[in-house]
Design an enzyme around this catalytic site. Structure first.
Site: not given
Ligand SMILES: [Zn+2]
Length: 319
Positions: A90, A253, A257, A280
């Protein structure tokens, strides 16, 4: 009194950026629940973004590189030797969104504070410190041919791709079979040249489901998580009193990310990123795949900032 018209600006190189002054924040880690302090400091040209673990007997610097990412199970974790920092995405997203190149982040624990679960507190911290232009050209990684990574099949399929683009845009699609998420937009595109990161993306919070949170807590995770720093849903509804911040906050979001995960490469990308159900791990795999193919990218600078793609030359406005 009359003022003469302003002289036209002279050709100027697109410069690297750091902060004008120091900025501080205190919060708790999402997973550890530990109290942690952050101090954001200006840094010299070509430093990049560096975390400094100041709580260890000898401070340890961890530099942002695709290879520094060593764990992507719940968040992006970077490490060097035995020292690590979890949940960097973030704050990295805020740095990408505001175009910060050089920054030293002193941290007193192994996890970045979650604050409100979005990047907006980091945007506020960076902007209140002020942004300083530095005497060196900003370096970009320009993608010159398409690179893609894929995982799984059928219902588990996910992929992420970088393709050439004169600018930076991201398109993300999620596929959550949940009543609340289904009723919101599951695909969104954000172009740094036409949108505003601070306004359109930075405020989107991380999200979770009560069942998941209970399970994670039983494993000693998400100890700092709650309604103050995440959208929390049960089987049918959002439990946060204020509801959603954007109609499509969930997928926004994911863009937030991805911007953070991709900025770990150390330079802003000139590329179009497209992803389906990525996270991720796959975002980091995509960076490594890109770097592996030397014919797929090059480092570029802009001697005349006016030649740079929209969204990069100007300093991002607050909100
Ligand atoms: Zn996040």
């Amino acid at each position: 009194m009359r003022h003469a018209p302003r002289a036209p600006k002279i050709t100027a190189v697109l410069q690297q950026r750091t902060l004008k002054s120091i900025s501080r924040a205190v919060g708790v880690g999402l997973h550890s629940g530990q109290r942690v302090e952050l101090t954001l400091r200006p840094a010299p040209v070509d430093t990049g973004i560096v975390f400094r673990r100041v709580d260890l007997p000898e401070p340890v610097d961890i530099r942002m590189t695709a290879e520094a990412v060593t764990d992507t199970r719940l968040a992006s974790t970077i490490s060097t030797g035995g020292a690590k920092v979890q949940t960097v995405e973030h704050i990295m997203s805020a740095c990408a969104g505001l175009g910060i190149d050089n920054l030293i982040i002193d941290i007193t624990a192994d996890e970045v504070p979650i604050l409100d679960g979005s990047a907006s507190s980091f945007v506020f911290l960076l902007q209140s410190a002020g942004i300083e232009l530095q005497k060196a050209a900003r370096k970009f990684i320009r993608v010159t041919r398409q690179v893609e990574v894929r995982e799984g099949e059928g219902a588990n399929e996910k992929w992420a791709r970088l393709a050439p683009y004169h600018g930076y845009k991201l398109a993300f699609e999620i596929d959550f079979d949940h009543r609340v998420v289904n009723s919101t937009g599951q695909r969104v595109e954000f172009d740094l040249g036409s949108g505003s990161y601070s306004r359109d993306i930075a405020r989107a919070r991380t999200f979770g489901f009560t069942k998941e949170v209970e399970y994670m807590r039983s494993k000693g995770l998400a100890l700092g998580g709650g309604l103050d720093n995440a959208i929390v849903m049960d089987d049918t509804k959002v439990l946060n009193a204020g509801g959603l911040r954007y109609d499509d906050e969930f997928v926004k979001h994911k863009i937030l990310d991805a911007m953070g995960d991709l900025y770990i490469v150390g330079h802003p990308l000139l590329a179009a990123y497209t992803a389906f159900r990525s996270g991720h791990a796959l975002n980091n795999k995509l960076l490594r795949e890109l770097l592996l193919h030397e014919d797929a990218w090059e480092i570029v600078t802009f001697d005349d900032a006016r030649q740079a793609p929209a969204g990069f030359a100007e300093i991002a406005r607050a909100w």
